[in-house]
Design an enzyme around this catalytic site. Structure first.
Site, short mmCIF file in Angstrom:
data_model
loop_
_atom_site.label_atom_id
_atom_site.label_comp_id
_atom_site.label_asym_id
_atom_site.label_seq_id
_atom_site.Cartn_x
_atom_site.Cartn_y
_atom_site.Cartn_z
N ASP A 189 0.84 -1.19 0.00
CA ASP A 189 0.00 0.00 0.00
C ASP A 189 0.88 1.24 0.00
O ASP A 189 1.94 1.28 0.61
CB ASP A 189 -0.95 0.00 1.19
CG ASP A 189 -0.25 0.04 2.54
OD1 ASP A 189 -0.20 1.13 3.15
OD2 ASP A 189 0.24 -1.00 3.00
N SER A 190 0.43 2.25 -0.76
CA SER A 190 1.09 3.55 -0.83
C SER A 190 2.55 3.41 -1.26
O SER A 190 2.83 2.80 -2.29
CB SER A 190 0.94 4.27 0.51
OG SER A 190 1.30 5.62 0.41
N ALA A 191 3.50 3.91 -0.44
CA ALA A 191 4.91 3.78 -0.80
C ALA A 191 5.33 2.31 -0.86
O ALA A 191 6.19 1.93 -1.65
CB ALA A 191 5.77 4.53 0.21
N HIS A 329 -6.84 8.39 1.08
CA HIS A 329 -5.61 7.63 1.17
C HIS A 329 -5.57 6.80 2.46
O HIS A 329 -6.23 7.11 3.44
CB HIS A 329 -4.40 8.58 1.13
CG HIS A 329 -3.11 7.90 0.83
ND1 HIS A 329 -2.86 7.27 -0.36
CD2 HIS A 329 -1.99 7.73 1.58
CE1 HIS A 329 -1.66 6.75 -0.35
NE2 HIS A 329 -1.10 7.01 0.83
#
Length: 352
Positions: A189-191, A329
């Protein structure tokens, strides 16, 4: 503020989950199968109430505190709920390979400990923060639903261990596990999703082996992007007029975060930000077979995610894209509290 969580549960959780589970794909075109799981009625294109609480109070022209201690505190999470209904075994391991020692959290259903398919998972946290434990509840449910063994990788964090240390940690884990499993997928997830895509690229180019599938939750995909450009234009996002100012302020905050996380990730290294390991959006799309991307309607990374979805669909013809109305987010932080998050994990399990 960026990763604020709550122990409250959405009103009407069970009914909304059932509705989301019943929604069919919106369309299939240009190699992409799309699900637009919007909110309904007067709630369409509004924030989910628990998400709204985290963004409604942002001031005009918000300023991000770029102190590393404060930033890391902003990635801390709490309040997630265990959704599993089967016994799950969670163990910690140290994997030594390629001159690296990496801690992983191994998660599997008790009746699937010898599964032949493993998923390497990389947590979010803007490259400088987060821990594997932040997503334990989500991954317990993912392991249950997929019947795969999930390895939650405790990769090196910047700036103490800057790029490419996190990717190399993931590569070492992949190299150690590949001979043990018939299939290997990557997720994050995300980075962490960007780390996963870097690991995938190196696995294929170094001969470690192919990656079965790529399962990405709201990935960040490009470093040094143009914050005045179309990939950051919140005017392209449909939202009710009364909530648009809050959406804009959140985008303003994330533009600052985007710059700060790149600075910490590189930690002074003079590198080309268009390198595909740094910016997977600029990589050869044919490398990423069977990719699924799940993102919230109001996520500041949504537009870059959709750009990648379109590229991969045209290149490979095997992309799944799921967009959830009302979410922003880091929605995995609300596992067990918001029905759309449970549906996202169930959808993800279908794509592995």
């Amino acid at each position: 503020m960026l990763n604020e969580t709550t122990t409250a549960r959405s009103v009407g959780y069970a009914g909304e989950l059932k509705r989301l589970q019943s929604l069919a794909a919106t369309q299939t075109a240009n190699g992409v199968t799309t699900w637009l799981k919007d909110r309904t009625g007067h709630d369409q294109h509004t924030y989910e109430p628990l998400i709204w609480k985290t963004v409604a109070g942002l001031p005009e022209n918000p300023q991000l505190n770029d102190d590393l201690v404060s930033l890391r505190q902003g990635t801390e999470t709490s309040g997630q709920v265990d959704l599993t209904t089967h016994a799950t075994k969670v163990t910690m391991r140290q994997i030594v390979a390629m001159n690296r020692r990496v801690r992983v959290v191994r998660i599997a259903r008790a009746d699937q400990l010898d599964a032949e398919h493993a998923i390497l998972y990389f947590h979010g946290g803007a490259y400088y923060g987060g821990t594997p434990e932040d997503v334990t509840m989500a991954l317990r449910y993912l392991a249950e639903q997929t019947r795969c063994v999930v390895y939650n990788v405790d990769y090196a964090l910047a700036p103490e261990q800057p790029y490419p240390a996190g990717i190399l940690d993931g590569l070492a884990v992949a190299a150690a596990l590949k001979p043990q499993y018939r299939q290997l997928s990557v997720s994050g997830d995300s980075a962490g999703a960007a780390i996963a895509l870097g690991v995938s690229q190196l696995c294929q180019s170094m001969g470690i082996g192919p990656i079965e599938s790529h399962l990405l939750f709201y990935p960040t995909l490009i470093q040094g992007s143009d914050h005045a450009g179309e990939l950051w234009d919140d005017r392209r996002i449909e939202i009710v007029p009364t909530q648009r100012p809050a959406l804009h302020r959140f985008y303003q905050l994330f533009k600052q975060l985007d710059t700060v996380m790149t600075r910490y990730y590189l930690n002074g290294q003079d590198l080309n930000l268009t390198a595909p390991l740094l910016s997977p959006l600029l990589a050869d799309p044919q490398l990423f077979k069977r990719t699924s991307i799940l993102v919230g309607e109001f996520d500041p990374f949504r537009l870059q995610d959709e750009a990648m979805v379109n590229q991969l669909g045209l290149a490979n013809g095997d992309v799944n894209y799921v967009r959830y109305g009302g979410l922003s987010h880091a929605f995995l932080n609300f596992t067990g509290n918001i029905p759309a998050v449970q549906d996202a994990l169930e959808m993800a399990a279908r794509f592995v």
